[in-house]
Write an enzyme that holds these catalytic residues in place. Structure first.
Site, mmCIF file in Angstrom:
data_model
loop_
_atom_site.group_PDB
_atom_site.id
_atom_site.type_symbol
_atom_site.label_atom_id
_atom_site.label_comp_id
_atom_site.label_asym_id
_atom_site.label_seq_id
_atom_site.Cartn_x
_atom_site.Cartn_y
_atom_site.Cartn_z
ATOM 1 N N ASN A 252 0.043 12.382 -0.713
ATOM 2 C CA ASN A 252 1.054 13.298 -0.166
ATOM 3 C C ASN A 252 2.236 13.385 -1.132
ATOM 4 O O ASN A 252 2.230 12.756 -2.187
ATOM 5 C CB ASN A 252 1.488 12.842 1.227
ATOM 6 C CG ASN A 252 2.062 11.446 1.193
ATOM 7 O OD1 ASN A 252 3.070 11.196 0.550
ATOM 8 N ND2 ASN A 252 1.400 10.511 1.874
ATOM 9 N N ASP B 259 -3.041 8.754 7.156
ATOM 10 C CA ASP B 259 -3.647 8.357 8.436
ATOM 11 C C ASP B 259 -5.169 8.295 8.353
ATOM 12 O O ASP B 259 -5.812 7.683 9.194
ATOM 13 C CB ASP B 259 -3.259 9.366 9.525
ATOM 14 C CG ASP B 259 -1.786 9.268 9.851
ATOM 15 O OD1 ASP B 259 -1.286 8.128 9.971
ATOM 16 O OD2 ASP B 259 -1.118 10.315 9.955
ATOM 17 N N LYS C 40 -18.537 10.672 -10.037
ATOM 18 C CA LYS C 40 -17.838 11.938 -9.810
ATOM 19 C C LYS C 40 -18.736 12.892 -9.017
ATOM 20 O O LYS C 40 -19.911 13.084 -9.383
ATOM 21 C CB LYS C 40 -17.470 12.558 -11.162
ATOM 22 C CG LYS C 40 -16.638 13.797 -11.017
ATOM 23 C CD LYS C 40 -16.327 14.425 -12.363
ATOM 24 C CE LYS C 40 -15.682 15.774 -12.133
ATOM 25 N NZ LYS C 40 -15.764 16.634 -13.293
ATOM 26 N N PHE D 258 10.110 5.647 10.112
ATOM 27 C CA PHE D 258 10.555 6.973 9.689
ATOM 28 C C PHE D 258 9.653 7.989 10.383
ATOM 29 O O PHE D 258 8.493 7.684 10.675
ATOM 30 C CB PHE D 258 10.431 7.122 8.170
ATOM 31 C CG PHE D 258 11.626 6.612 7.430
ATOM 32 C CD1 PHE D 258 11.889 5.258 7.370
ATOM 33 C CD2 PHE D 258 12.505 7.487 6.813
ATOM 34 C CE1 PHE D 258 13.002 4.771 6.701
ATOM 35 C CE2 PHE D 258 13.623 7.027 6.128
ATOM 36 C CZ PHE D 258 13.872 5.663 6.074
ATOM 37 N N LYS E 60 7.289 8.377 18.827
ATOM 38 C CA LYS E 60 6.893 7.331 17.868
ATOM 39 C C LYS E 60 7.637 6.025 18.144
ATOM 40 O O LYS E 60 7.086 4.945 17.938
ATOM 41 C CB LYS E 60 7.127 7.807 16.424
ATOM 42 C CG LYS E 60 6.086 8.822 15.985
ATOM 43 C CD LYS E 60 6.321 9.400 14.601
ATOM 44 C CE LYS E 60 5.378 10.580 14.384
ATOM 45 N NZ LYS E 60 5.618 11.326 13.161
HETATM 46 N N1 CTP Z 1 2.941 4.750 9.573
HETATM 47 C C1 CTP Z 1 2.184 3.612 9.383
HETATM 48 N N2 CTP Z 1 0.841 3.684 9.310
HETATM 49 C C2 CTP Z 1 0.211 4.858 9.433
HETATM 50 C C3 CTP Z 1 0.940 6.038 9.634
HETATM 51 C C4 CTP Z 1 2.316 5.942 9.692
HETATM 52 O O1 CTP Z 1 2.773 2.539 9.260
HETATM 53 N N3 CTP Z 1 -1.120 4.899 9.352
HETATM 54 C C5 CTP Z 1 4.408 4.643 9.697
HETATM 55 C C6 CTP Z 1 5.180 5.363 8.621
HETATM 56 O O2 CTP Z 1 5.482 4.502 7.534
HETATM 57 C C7 CTP Z 1 6.443 5.804 9.355
HETATM 58 C C8 CTP Z 1 5.981 5.994 10.776
HETATM 59 O O3 CTP Z 1 4.764 5.252 10.902
HETATM 60 O O4 CTP Z 1 7.437 4.795 9.359
HETATM 61 C C9 CTP Z 1 5.738 7.418 11.176
HETATM 62 O O5 CTP Z 1 4.921 8.046 10.223
HETATM 63 P P1 CTP Z 1 4.567 9.606 10.336
HETATM 64 O O6 CTP Z 1 3.661 9.964 9.198
HETATM 65 O O7 CTP Z 1 5.818 10.417 10.566
HETATM 66 O O8 CTP Z 1 3.796 9.669 11.697
HETATM 67 P P2 CTP Z 1 2.398 9.247 12.205
HETATM 68 O O9 CTP Z 1 2.556 8.028 13.039
HETATM 69 O O10 CTP Z 1 1.411 9.177 11.091
HETATM 70 O O11 CTP Z 1 2.063 10.437 13.170
HETATM 71 P P3 CTP Z 1 1.727 11.991 12.810
HETATM 72 O O12 CTP Z 1 1.033 11.958 11.474
HETATM 73 O O13 CTP Z 1 0.859 12.395 13.912
HETATM 74 O O14 CTP Z 1 3.050 12.698 12.776
#
Ligand code: CTP
Length: 397
Positions: free
Chosen positions: A207, A276, A286, A321, A335
């Site tokens: 990302n 995620d 490859k 965050f 969250k």
């Molecule tokens: N986070 C984490 N592990 C994951 C996903 C997220 O520890 N697999 C943590 C991030 O570091 C951040 C928080 O969870 O502090 C929220 O991350 P964000 O990407 O905004 O949300 P998600 O929980 O992944 O939910 P969504 O993608 O549905 O918005």
């Protein structure tokens, strides 16, 4: 401010501006001692600094000390801040090379105080890779620099190399003197950057996270005296000084590394943008294209923060965050509940000046009781201070 600043004046045409700097420092009720190099005395008379600082000016390593206080070790110990203005390429080079052959370099070598250098020199000298390497080395050792300004230089050239304005130099000095070590003894775990999930030996899923926010939190926490562990995904940022850093690539690697340090931490700040999902299978070779569409099956990664929320002990502070493009507050609040957080820093990625690549952020800090603090657009460092202020209050509760 009842603090001691030792000002080192070196031999550059901008030496006369050091007089203005000393005068401004005195207006902040700081005690100022000046050390001048031999060449600085070619540009400006020590008497100017003696009158402005109301202290005897040290000009020679071998002269009879006027009081016990002017010995270099005494000044090195007395200093809360060592400010070199102007800082020539020569002095930067000497310090970087460990040479201590006059009163100024000897005192810097002996001091444990913070060192701030306001560089000024010819543009080509400033851009010389040797000078740049030396500056980098000193920065890595924790020394601070006020960058020179761009303008017409005394030698007639135009470019970067002009001493920064005295006001800017003094502001930087005051900032360093004011940093309070209020997080001394606290252990802070920070995650930063993106994760990288491999598809095959060539491709990966990631990302836009730059890691800037997490690094700002880690650097600020160290400056405030905390012990910091930073677990970082791949970024282009320089290693912050004074921090134990562990590099990871995937979410699973981050998960394992975070768990190793979780018990140790008083505060966990999870600013990393974590993937995620990961490809269910990572191809050994490859993947070759053909004429059909192609899809990748993804497997759910662990939610690191949610796991930490389950394991959180009494007294630990857990900060998340939330990066959102819609329904910011509603999603962020969900969250907090789901991951058992103490507070969350919510960013609306659609706003200009917020989000991944930027040096600024626009955030709303929401705590578990639903209290909101809407922050204006600010530097990530400033937001880092706010986050740490809030964590500190919770630690004390
Ligand atoms: N986070 C984490 N592990 C994951 C996903 C997220 O520890 N697999 C943590 C991030 O570091 C951040 C928080 O969870 O502090 C929220 O991350 P964000 O990407 O905004 O949300 P998600 O929980 O992944 O939910 P969504 O993608 O549905 O918005």
């Amino acid at each position: 401010m009842n603090k001691n600043v030792v000002v080192g004046v070196t031999g550059g045409i901008a030496a006369y501006k050091a007089a203005d700097v000393v005068s401004r420092l005195k207006k902040h009720s700081l005690n100022v001692n000046v050390i001048m190099t031999k060449s600085a005395q070619q540009f400006i008379h020590p008497l100017t600094f003696q009158s402005l600082s109301q202290n005897y000016v040290v000009t020679d390593m071998f002269e009879e000390p006027k009081t016990w206080e002017v010995e270099h070790i005494a000044l090195a110990q007395k200093a809360d801040l060592f400010l070199v203005v102007p800082t020539t390429a020569n002095v930067i080079g000497k310090i970087a090379g460990g040479i201590a052959d006059d009163m100024l370099t000897t005192t810097i070598m002996a001091t444990k105080a913070q060192v701030l250098m306001a560089s000024a020199m010819n543009t080509n000298m400033y851009n010389n890779p040797i000078v740049q390497e030396n500056i980098k080395k000193l920065k890595n050792l924790g020394m601070h620099f006020v960058e020179p300004a761009v303008g017409r230089l005394a030698c007639g050239d135009y470019g970067k190399g002009k001493l920064a304005e005295p006001e800017e130099i003094v502001n930087e000095a005051i900032k360093l003197l004011s940093i309070n070590k209020d997080l001394q003894g606290k252990k802070i775990l920070v995650t930063a950057g993106p994760t990288k999930e491999p598809i095959d030996p060539v491709r990966y899923i990631t990302n836009h996270s730059s890691g800037k926010m997490g690094y700002a939190v880690a650097e600020t926490a160290v400056a405030r005296g905390a012990e910091v562990v930073l677990i970082s995904g791949p970024t282009n940022l320089e290693n912050p000084v004074g921090i134990k850093k562990f590099d990871v690539n995937t979410t699973n690697e981050m998960y394992e590394e975070v768990l190793k340090h979780f018990e140790w931490a008083d505060v966990v700040i999870k600013s990393a943008a974590v993937a995620d999902y990961r490809p269910s299978v990572v191809a050994d070779n490859k993947i070759k294209k053909n004429d059909d569409d192609f899809s990748i099956k993804l497997t759910r990664n662990p939610d690191i923060l949610m796991e930490l929320g389950k394991r959180k002990k009494k007294g630990q502070v857990l900060v998340g965050f939330a990066a959102e493009t819609q329904n910011l507050l509603e999603n962020a609040k969900k969250k907090i509940q789901k991951k058992n957080l103490d507070f969350i820093v919510a960013n609306d990625l659609t706003k200009k000046g917020a989000g991944f690549k930027s040096d600024t952020n626009i955030a709303t800090i929401i705590d578990k009781n639903g209290h909101l603090e809407q922050c204006a657009k600010m530097e990530k460092k400033e937001l880092a201070e706010k986050i740490l202020d809030k964590a500190k209050i919770l630690l004390e509760e």
